[in-house]
Design a protein around this motif. Structure first.
Motif, PDB file in Angstrom:
ATOM      1  N   ARG A  43       0.873  -1.321   0.060  1.00  8.91           N
ATOM      2  CA  ARG A  43      -0.086  -0.071   0.044  1.00  8.91           C
ATOM      3  C   ARG A  43       0.741   1.153   0.036  1.00  8.91           C
ATOM      4  NH1 ARG A  43      -2.855  -0.017   5.999  1.00  8.91           N
ATOM      5  NH2 ARG A  43      -1.290   1.172   7.155  1.00  8.91           N
ATOM      6  N   PHE A  44       0.192   2.327  -0.580  1.00 13.33           N
ATOM      7  CA  PHE A  44       0.597   3.768  -0.180  1.00 13.33           C
ATOM      8  C   PHE A  44       0.013   4.352   0.673  1.00 13.33           C
ATOM      9  CE2 PHE A  44       1.863   2.619  -4.625  1.00 13.33           C
ATOM     10  CZ  PHE A  44       2.998   3.334  -5.091  1.00 13.33           C
ATOM     11  N   GLU A  45       0.689   5.038   1.832  1.00 13.60           N
ATOM     12  CA  GLU A  45       0.178   5.599   2.756  1.00 13.60           C
ATOM     13  C   GLU A  45       0.391   7.240   2.739  1.00 13.60           C
ATOM     14  OE1 GLU A  45       2.294   4.209   6.527  1.00 13.60           O
ATOM     15  OE2 GLU A  45       1.123   2.266   6.098  1.00 13.60           O
ATOM     16  N   ALA A  46      -0.550   8.072   2.905  1.00  9.54           N
ATOM     17  CA  ALA A  46      -0.543   9.421   2.961  1.00  9.54           C
ATOM     18  C   ALA A  46      -0.456  10.090   4.573  1.00  9.54           C
ATOM     19  CB  ALA A  46      -1.620  10.158   2.340  1.00  9.54           C
ATOM     20  N   ARG A  47       0.459  10.724   4.937  1.00  7.21           N
ATOM     21  CA  ARG A  47       0.539  10.947   6.209  1.00  7.21           C
ATOM     22  C   ARG A  47       0.653  12.643   6.501  1.00  7.21           C
ATOM     23  NH1 ARG A  47       1.267   6.982   9.828  1.00  7.21           N
ATOM     24  NH2 ARG A  47       1.810   4.961   9.112  1.00  7.21           N
ATOM     25  N   ASP A  48       0.142  13.362   7.536  1.00  7.08           N
ATOM     26  CA  ASP A  48       0.165  14.638   7.503  1.00  7.08           C
ATOM     27  C   ASP A  48       1.806  15.086   8.086  1.00  7.08           C
ATOM     28  OD1 ASP A  48       0.291  14.118  10.527  1.00  7.08           O
ATOM     29  OD2 ASP A  48      -2.089  15.146  10.555  1.00  7.08           O
ATOM     30  N   GLU A  49       1.655  16.226   8.462  1.00  8.81           N
ATOM     31  CA  GLU A  49       2.935  16.724   9.085  1.00  8.81           C
ATOM     32  C   GLU A  49       3.383  16.269  10.137  1.00  8.81           C
ATOM     33  OE1 GLU A  49       0.193  19.009   8.573  1.00  8.81           O
ATOM     34  OE2 GLU A  49       0.945  20.555   7.121  1.00  8.81           O
ATOM     35  N   THR A  50       2.587  15.657  11.160  1.00  9.68           N
ATOM     36  CA  THR A  50       2.696  15.070  12.198  1.00  9.68           C
ATOM     37  C   THR A  50       3.053  13.702  12.241  1.00  9.68           C
ATOM     38  OG1 THR A  50       0.521  14.585  12.968  1.00  9.68           O
ATOM     39  CG2 THR A  50       1.046  16.837  13.474  1.00  9.68           C
ATOM     40  N   GLY A  51       2.960  13.337  11.067  1.00 12.50           N
ATOM     41  CA  GLY A  51       3.070  11.640  10.895  1.00 12.50           C
ATOM     42  C   GLY A  51       1.628  10.810  11.185  1.00 12.50           C
ATOM     43  N   ALA A  52       0.576  11.761  11.222  1.00 10.78           N
ATOM     44  CA  ALA A  52      -0.624  10.608  11.395  1.00 10.78           C
ATOM     45  C   ALA A  52      -1.127  10.045  10.144  1.00 10.78           C
ATOM     46  CB  ALA A  52      -1.671  11.720  11.812  1.00 10.78           C
ATOM     47  N   LEU A  53      -1.493   9.132   9.962  1.00 14.27           N
ATOM     48  CA  LEU A  53      -1.946   8.405   8.825  1.00 14.27           C
ATOM     49  C   LEU A  53      -3.296   8.936   8.456  1.00 14.27           C
ATOM     50  CD1 LEU A  53      -1.706   6.074   6.617  1.00 14.27           C
ATOM     51  CD2 LEU A  53      -2.926   4.476   8.329  1.00 14.27           C
ATOM     52  N   ALA A  54      -3.304   9.409   7.546  1.00 12.90           N
ATOM     53  CA  ALA A  54      -4.528  10.383   6.736  1.00 12.90           C
ATOM     54  C   ALA A  54      -5.422   9.407   5.814  1.00 12.90           C
ATOM     55  CB  ALA A  54      -4.069  11.680   6.134  1.00 12.90           C
ATOM     56  N   GLY A  55      -4.517   8.637   4.933  1.00  9.77           N
ATOM     57  CA  GLY A  55      -5.124   7.839   4.281  1.00  9.77           C
ATOM     58  C   GLY A  55      -4.124   6.679   3.592  1.00  9.77           C
ATOM     59  N   LEU A  56      -4.813   5.836   2.651  1.00 10.64           N
ATOM     60  CA  LEU A  56      -4.242   4.702   1.847  1.00 10.64           C
ATOM     61  C   LEU A  56      -4.438   4.308   0.583  1.00 10.64           C
ATOM     62  CD1 LEU A  56      -5.564   1.890   2.527  1.00 10.64           C
ATOM     63  CD2 LEU A  56      -4.782   2.303   4.872  1.00 10.64           C
ATOM     64  N   VAL A  57      -4.077   3.666  -0.193  1.00  8.86           N
ATOM     65  CA  VAL A  57      -4.157   2.943  -1.257  1.00  8.86           C
ATOM     66  C   VAL A  57      -3.527   1.641  -1.427  1.00  8.86           C
ATOM     67  CG1 VAL A  57      -4.174   2.923  -3.993  1.00  8.86           C
ATOM     68  CG2 VAL A  57      -4.554   5.069  -2.698  1.00  8.86           C
ATOM     69  N   THR A  58      -4.424   0.653  -1.379  1.00  6.13           N
ATOM     70  CA  THR A  58      -3.830  -0.768  -1.427  1.00  6.13           C
ATOM     71  C   THR A  58      -3.544  -1.233  -2.962  1.00  6.13           C
ATOM     72  OG1 THR A  58      -5.924  -1.806  -1.464  1.00  6.13           O
ATOM     73  CG2 THR A  58      -4.741  -1.458   0.802  1.00  6.13           C
ATOM     74  N   TYR A  59      -2.668  -2.140  -3.165  1.00  8.82           N
ATOM     75  CA  TYR A  59      -2.497  -2.396  -4.344  1.00  8.82           C
ATOM     76  C   TYR A  59      -1.846  -3.935  -4.654  1.00  8.82           C
ATOM     77  CZ  TYR A  59       2.367  -1.491  -3.459  1.00  8.82           C
ATOM     78  OH  TYR A  59       4.031  -1.537  -2.664  1.00  8.82           O
ATOM     79  N   GLN A  60      -2.042  -4.690  -5.808  1.00  6.40           N
ATOM     80  CA  GLN A  60      -1.420  -5.760  -6.071  1.00  6.40           C
ATOM     81  C   GLN A  60      -0.481  -5.756  -7.438  1.00  6.40           C
ATOM     82  OE1 GLN A  60      -4.974  -8.499  -6.909  1.00  6.40           O
ATOM     83  NE2 GLN A  60      -5.218  -8.602  -4.654  1.00  6.40           N
TER      84      GLN A  60
END
Length: 130
Positions: A43-60
């Motif tokens: 997966r790809f992860e999007a994190r904010d400036e504090t490192g909090a996980l904001a969202g993700l995209v899973t893949y194969q």
């Protein structure tokens, strides 16, 4: 897929594909997100400036074909452009790595209908995946 408001995003830095974990940093007009490929979790992860996980995209991934299967945005970050940030980052990464994209995720498939600049790397079908 959590509802995601479309937002214009501007790259803060060019995608970093080889040699480093961050794929891109994006400023969505008030908040900056860093998108990172986490291959051990597919997966790809999007994190904010504090490192909090904001969202993700899973893949194969199979050879040079990448199927994006799911997009998820944390409710605390909805409406802040996280989905669009992830979509652009994963598509830019696929292009930079010479991959062919199969958009299984309904959010990403819809996003791609408005972003025809990626048509050359996207597999289209006349069937809908449910």
């Amino acid at each position: 897929v959590a509802p995601i408001a479309s937002a214009a995003v501007a790259p803060v830095a060019s995608p970093v594909v080889a040699g480093g974990p961050p794929v891109a940093a994006w400023d969505t007009g008030g908040m900056q997100f860093t998108v990172t490929d986490v291959p051990e979790r597919d997966r790809f992860e999007a994190r904010d400036e504090t490192g909090a996980l904001a969202g993700l995209v899973t893949y194969q991934l199979t050879g040079t074909i990448i199927a994006y299967t799911h997009t998820e945005v944390d409710p605390a970050f909805e409406g802040q452009g996280v989905g669009a940030t992830l979509a652009r980052a994963v598509m830019d990464d696929a292009r930079a790595r010479g991959r062919t994209v199969v958009p299984i995720c309904p959010f990403l498939a819809k996003w791609l209908t408005r972003h025809t600049e990626y048509d050359d790397i996207v597999v289209r079908s006349t069937r809908k995946v449910k």
